[in-house]
Each structure stands twice: as C-alpha cells, then as structure tokens.
Design a protein around this motif. Structure first.
Motif, PDB file in Angstrom:
ATOM      1  N   PRO A 121       0.822  -1.215   0.000  1.00  0.00           N
ATOM      2  CA  PRO A 121       0.000   0.000   0.000  1.00  0.00           C
ATOM      3  C   PRO A 121       0.852   1.259   0.000  1.00  0.00           C
ATOM      4  O   PRO A 121       2.029   1.233   0.354  1.00  0.00           O
ATOM      5  N   SER A 122       0.256   2.353  -0.399  1.00  0.00           N
ATOM      6  CA  SER A 122       0.942   3.633  -0.340  1.00  0.00           C
ATOM      7  C   SER A 122       0.937   4.144   1.096  1.00  0.00           C
ATOM      8  O   SER A 122       0.257   3.609   1.967  1.00  0.00           O
ATOM      9  N   GLY A 123       1.685   5.206   1.306  1.00  0.00           N
ATOM     10  CA  GLY A 123       1.751   5.785   2.646  1.00  0.00           C
ATOM     11  C   GLY A 123       2.963   5.311   3.407  1.00  0.00           C
ATOM     12  O   GLY A 123       3.596   4.321   3.037  1.00  0.00           O
ATOM     13  N   PRO A 124       3.309   6.007   4.481  1.00  0.00           N
ATOM     14  CA  PRO A 124       4.464   5.612   5.293  1.00  0.00           C
ATOM     15  C   PRO A 124       4.204   4.291   6.007  1.00  0.00           C
ATOM     16  O   PRO A 124       3.139   4.087   6.595  1.00  0.00           O
ATOM     17  N   LEU A 125       5.170   3.399   5.946  1.00  0.00           N
ATOM     18  CA  LEU A 125       5.074   2.098   6.585  1.00  0.00           C
ATOM     19  C   LEU A 125       6.283   1.892   7.480  1.00  0.00           C
ATOM     20  O   LEU A 125       7.283   2.599   7.381  1.00  0.00           O
ATOM     21  N   THR A 126       6.179   0.916   8.350  1.00  0.00           N
ATOM     22  CA  THR A 126       7.338   0.512   9.131  1.00  0.00           C
ATOM     23  C   THR A 126       7.310  -1.003   9.289  1.00  0.00           C
ATOM     24  O   THR A 126       6.373  -1.667   8.839  1.00  0.00           O
ATOM     25  N   ALA A 127       8.359  -1.534   9.897  1.00  0.00           N
ATOM     26  CA  ALA A 127       8.486  -2.991  10.007  1.00  0.00           C
ATOM     27  C   ALA A 127       9.211  -3.342  11.289  1.00  0.00           C
ATOM     28  O   ALA A 127       9.943  -2.527  11.861  1.00  0.00           O
ATOM     29  N   ALA A 128       8.990  -4.567  11.739  1.00  0.00           N
ATOM     30  CA  ALA A 128       9.621  -5.013  12.977  1.00  0.00           C
ATOM     31  C   ALA A 128       9.850  -6.517  12.913  1.00  0.00           C
ATOM     32  O   ALA A 128       9.116  -7.252  12.237  1.00  0.00           O
ATOM     33  N   LEU A 129      10.868  -6.937  13.633  1.00  0.00           N
ATOM     34  CA  LEU A 129      11.192  -8.347  13.780  1.00  0.00           C
ATOM     35  C   LEU A 129      10.644  -8.812  15.122  1.00  0.00           C
ATOM     36  O   LEU A 129      10.981  -8.248  16.166  1.00  0.00           O
ATOM     37  N   ALA A 130       9.762  -9.803  15.097  1.00  0.00           N
ATOM     38  CA  ALA A 130       9.137 -10.262  16.338  1.00  0.00           C
ATOM     39  C   ALA A 130      10.168 -10.877  17.266  1.00  0.00           C
ATOM     40  O   ALA A 130      10.997 -11.690  16.843  1.00  0.00           O
ATOM     41  N   GLY A 131      10.108 -10.521  18.538  1.00  0.00           N
ATOM     42  CA  GLY A 131      10.968 -11.120  19.538  1.00  0.00           C
ATOM     43  C   GLY A 131      10.316 -12.340  20.160  1.00  0.00           C
ATOM     44  O   GLY A 131       9.229 -12.781  19.757  1.00  0.00           O
ATOM     45  N   SER A 132      10.965 -12.877  21.184  1.00  0.00           N
ATOM     46  CA  SER A 132      10.483 -14.114  21.797  1.00  0.00           C
ATOM     47  C   SER A 132       9.150 -13.942  22.521  1.00  0.00           C
ATOM     48  O   SER A 132       8.435 -14.918  22.746  1.00  0.00           O
ATOM     49  N   ASP A 133       8.805 -12.694  22.879  1.00  0.00           N
ATOM     50  CA  ASP A 133       7.549 -12.480  23.599  1.00  0.00           C
ATOM     51  C   ASP A 133       6.372 -12.188  22.674  1.00  0.00           C
ATOM     52  O   ASP A 133       5.256 -11.946  23.140  1.00  0.00           O
ATOM     53  N   VAL A 134       6.610 -12.201  21.368  1.00  0.00           N
ATOM     54  CA  VAL A 134       5.545 -11.953  20.402  1.00  0.00           C
ATOM     55  C   VAL A 134       5.043 -13.288  19.855  1.00  0.00           C
ATOM     56  O   VAL A 134       5.823 -14.124  19.410  1.00  0.00           O
ATOM     57  N   THR A 135       3.752 -13.481  19.904  1.00  0.00           N
ATOM     58  CA  THR A 135       3.162 -14.728  19.426  1.00  0.00           C
ATOM     59  C   THR A 135       2.183 -14.452  18.298  1.00  0.00           C
ATOM     60  O   THR A 135       1.379 -13.518  18.361  1.00  0.00           O
ATOM     61  N   LEU A 136       2.268 -15.284  17.273  1.00  0.00           N
ATOM     62  CA  LEU A 136       1.334 -15.245  16.156  1.00  0.00           C
ATOM     63  C   LEU A 136       0.606 -16.582  16.141  1.00  0.00           C
ATOM     64  O   LEU A 136       1.233 -17.630  16.005  1.00  0.00           O
ATOM     65  N   ARG A 137      -0.689 -16.545  16.299  1.00  0.00           N
ATOM     66  CA  ARG A 137      -1.437 -17.801  16.360  1.00  0.00           C
ATOM     67  C   ARG A 137      -2.686 -17.715  15.502  1.00  0.00           C
ATOM     68  O   ARG A 137      -3.230 -16.626  15.280  1.00  0.00           O
ATOM     69  N   GLN A 138      -3.109 -18.878  15.031  1.00  0.00           N
ATOM     70  CA  GLN A 138      -4.321 -18.945  14.229  1.00  0.00           C
ATOM     71  C   GLN A 138      -5.493 -19.307  15.124  1.00  0.00           C
ATOM     72  O   GLN A 138      -5.440 -20.268  15.898  1.00  0.00           O
ATOM     73  N   ASP A 139      -6.548 -18.510  15.023  1.00  0.00           N
ATOM     74  CA  ASP A 139      -7.759 -18.702  15.827  1.00  0.00           C
ATOM     75  C   ASP A 139      -8.913 -18.951  14.869  1.00  0.00           C
ATOM     76  O   ASP A 139      -9.588 -18.027  14.433  1.00  0.00           O
ATOM     77  N   GLY A 140      -9.122 -20.226  14.535  1.00  0.00           N
ATOM     78  CA  GLY A 140     -10.112 -20.552  13.511  1.00  0.00           C
ATOM     79  C   GLY A 140      -9.632 -20.063  12.163  1.00  0.00           C
ATOM     80  O   GLY A 140      -8.542 -20.412  11.706  1.00  0.00           O
ATOM     81  N   ASP A 141     -10.437 -19.239  11.521  1.00  0.00           N
ATOM     82  CA  ASP A 141     -10.045 -18.662  10.238  1.00  0.00           C
ATOM     83  C   ASP A 141      -9.265 -17.364  10.401  1.00  0.00           C
ATOM     84  O   ASP A 141      -8.785 -16.795   9.409  1.00  0.00           O
ATOM     85  N   ALA A 142      -9.143 -16.891  11.613  1.00  0.00           N
ATOM     86  CA  ALA A 142      -8.480 -15.610  11.867  1.00  0.00           C
ATOM     87  C   ALA A 142      -7.107 -15.836  12.489  1.00  0.00           C
ATOM     88  O   ALA A 142      -6.789 -16.904  13.019  1.00  0.00           O
ATOM     89  N   TRP A 143      -6.294 -14.784  12.405  1.00  0.00           N
ATOM     90  CA  TRP A 143      -4.980 -14.783  13.047  1.00  0.00           C
ATOM     91  C   TRP A 143      -4.974 -13.737  14.150  1.00  0.00           C
ATOM     92  O   TRP A 143      -5.641 -12.702  14.039  1.00  0.00           O
ATOM     93  N   ARG A 144      -4.171 -14.002  15.176  1.00  0.00           N
ATOM     94  CA  ARG A 144      -4.020 -13.056  16.279  1.00  0.00           C
ATOM     95  C   ARG A 144      -2.529 -12.850  16.561  1.00  0.00           C
ATOM     96  O   ARG A 144      -1.757 -13.811  16.565  1.00  0.00           O
ATOM     97  N   LEU A 145      -2.199 -11.604  16.813  1.00  0.00           N
ATOM     98  CA  LEU A 145      -0.809 -11.250  17.085  1.00  0.00           C
ATOM     99  C   LEU A 145      -0.755 -10.546  18.429  1.00  0.00           C
ATOM    100  O   LEU A 145      -1.455  -9.550  18.646  1.00  0.00           O
TER     101      LEU A 145
END
Length: 335
Positions: A93-117
């Motif tokens: 997408p256009s516009g200012p963006l940023t990015a990050a590298l997830a650390g050990s305390d960041v969890t990405l999980r799938q909740d049914g059809d959705a994802w949660r971070l």
C-alpha cells in the motif's frame, strides 16, 4: 551512477532541499512530495506497486535523504516493510510504513479462520506515523494497519520516533507465509542505516569545511591551521569510505559486504562527529546550529540495526566459517 539514477537523485535532492525541515520529527509534506517522485517504494517490484529499482539505486536515494536529515521513514518503507510484503506476495500500500522483527515475547497464532498477534515490539521506527506495520514472525509476515496496535511514544537521540508497539490480540489485515529470514531483515535494516549515515557524514564534513573557511582566528581562517587541516582531511577520508562502503554493500545485498559496511561506517560516524564538533567548537553544540541535525542522527543511527561491535562479531563469524575459503569470500564477496 548512470544518467537516469543521477537525475533521480538530483530530483530527490531538490525536493528535500525545498521541503525538508530537520527540526521536524515527522514531515508529511516531504513524504507526499517523495511519493509523487516515486521513490517511497523504489525497490519494490512493479507488479506489487513499486518502481522495481535495485538496491544500488535505493542506496543513492537514501544518501540524499541522510544528507538532508529528512524526517521520513523511507528506509523502513522501501527496504523493510515493502520488501516483506512484496516477498510474501502482497501488494504494497501507499503511505508511510514501518516494520519489525518479532521477539520471543511476540506470538502469532491462528484462531479458527483468523490470526491473532500479541506481544510488544520495542523501538519501532516511526510507528506513530505509519499506516501499517509489517511484522516478521514465525515464517510469516503479519501486516497490522493503523488502529490495530497501541503506541507508547519514544525517540532516539535525534528526536526521531522510536516507539514501543503493544499488540493485544491484534487482528492483522494480512498474514502471509514468507521465505524472508530474520538475518535478511537485519541486513537490510543495516544497509539502510549505513546509507543514511554516509549521507549525514557528507553534511557534517561539508559544514566543517565551510566553517573552517569562514571562521577567522588569530588573523587567518581556521582552515589555514595545520591541525584543522588534518581534521578536515580525516573527515573527508572517512566520509568517502562510508559512501563507497554503502555502495559496495548495496551491490552485494547481503552477507559480508553489509556486515563490513555497517561495522566500518558506524565507527567512522563517531570519528566524523568528534572532529566536526572539534572544528566548530562550542557553537556546534547549540540548538541554533545545523551541525547537530547531522551529528545527533549519526550518534543514533550508528547503534540502530546493530552497532559496530555486533556487526564486527558477525564479520568475524563469517570469516571463521569460511575457513580455507576466506580469500574467495573476501575477494568475491560470496557470503
């Protein structure tokens, strides 16, 4: 640099000269103008919304941004967020963006059809002004749009936003599998900071040269004193080295060249700052003088995306791993 790239850099220089204001910590007008020029997604493939330029061209533009202390997240948008999203197969997408590298305390999980971070991302550049954050986590890129995360404002030494981002079961707009690695993320971040530092070093050296030529002491310009001449010569050498190192790292893209460039330029930045302030004396430390816009950024950027000690250790590790192949590694740049 070919004629096309030279013309592009000249345009970016002119836009920054007109709209950049180092006193600002975020410059939306400048960002809009750079978007019109087409450089905010410079290395992103055309089919994903970018210009499809190479890293060498991107580094030349970042040198200009660093020279003008431009308060825009060009490195974060073009080199990191744009790369992560495009590499995962998403349109950027256009516009200012940023990015990050997830650390050990960041969890990405799938909740049914959705994802949660969930978790905390420390010192995310420009998070409060970003339209979204691309997070590299567990082999996936999770893109969270503005409003999907909380920001605790922070800043680096130059006053640039370095915010703590709190993710409380955030629902990413997109979660895509990716081949991007944490090491590649770090290297691209280091390449961006290396280019910005090289540009800021050019500004600091230029200011010192001008001041030494204008300031008269004991009946003659400072530039006529041998000690000052030695300072200026050393600054010029370190600044040229920084530019060449950034360009060489861009040509290689990863591995040895990036590690060597970030380690060398971070160290050189300290030398240039020290000598620039010695040439200027007390006036260089005042809020009214423009030198601080370059030097405070250099002091901040040299520690961001890994300082010289961290990248020196990485460089040593690559050399040890190469063993008998060290010579081809050094001469061929095959990291």
């Amino acid at each position: 640099m070919n004629d096309v790239v030279e013309a592009l850099v000249s345009t970016v220089d002119a836009v920054c000269a007109r709209y950049a204001d180092p006193e600002q910590t975020w410059n939306p007008r400048l960002w809009d103008e750079l978007e019109k020029v087409g450089v905010t997604l410079l290395p992103v493939p055309e089919e994903r919304g970018g210009a499809g330029a190479d890293l060498a061209t991107t580094v030349e533009v970042l040198l200009a941004v660093g020279r003008h202390a431009a308060a825009v997240p060009l490195a974060e948008t073009a080199l990191l967020a744009g790369w992560l999203l495009a590499d995962a197969g998403a349109d950027v997408p256009s516009g200012p963006l940023t990015a990050a590298l997830a650390g050990s305390d960041v969890t990405l999980r799938q909740d049914g059809d959705a994802w949660r971070l969930s978790g905390t991302l420390p010192r995310v550049p420009w998070a409060r002004h970003a339209e979204g954050i691309a997070v590299l986590a567990d082999g996936h890129v999770a893109y969270v749009v503005r409003g999907g995360f909380e920001v605790e404002e922070g800043a680096n030494l130059a006053g640039e936003p370095r915010d703590t981002v709190h993710l409380r079961d955030a629902a990413p707009a997109q979660v895509l599998a990716t081949t991007a690695t944490a090491q590649a993320f770090r290297e691209r971040g280091a390449l961006g900071r290396t280019a910005l530092m090289a540009g800021a070093m050019e500004t600091a050296t230029g200011l010192a040269l001008r001041y030494a030529g204008e300031r008269v002491q004991f009946g003659r310009p400072l530039a006529k004193f041998q000690a000052v001449q030695q300072h200026l010569a050393e600054m010029a050498g370190e600044t040229l080295m920084a530019r060449v190192a950034a360009q060489a790292a861009a040509a290689e893209g990863t591995g040895l060249a990036v590690a060597a460039a970030k380690a060398a330029v971070s160290e050189a930045a300290g030398t240039v700052c020290r000598l620039a302030h010695q040439v200027h004396g007390a006036i260089g430390f005042t809020d009214e003088h423009g030198l601080r816009h370059a030097t405070t950024r250099l002091w901040a950027w040299r520690d961001e995306s890994g300082n010289e000690a961290e990248w020196g250790e990485r460089l040593g590790g690559l050399a040890l791993d190469a063993g008998a192949g060290l010579w081809p590694l050094v001469t061929g740049g095959d990291a």
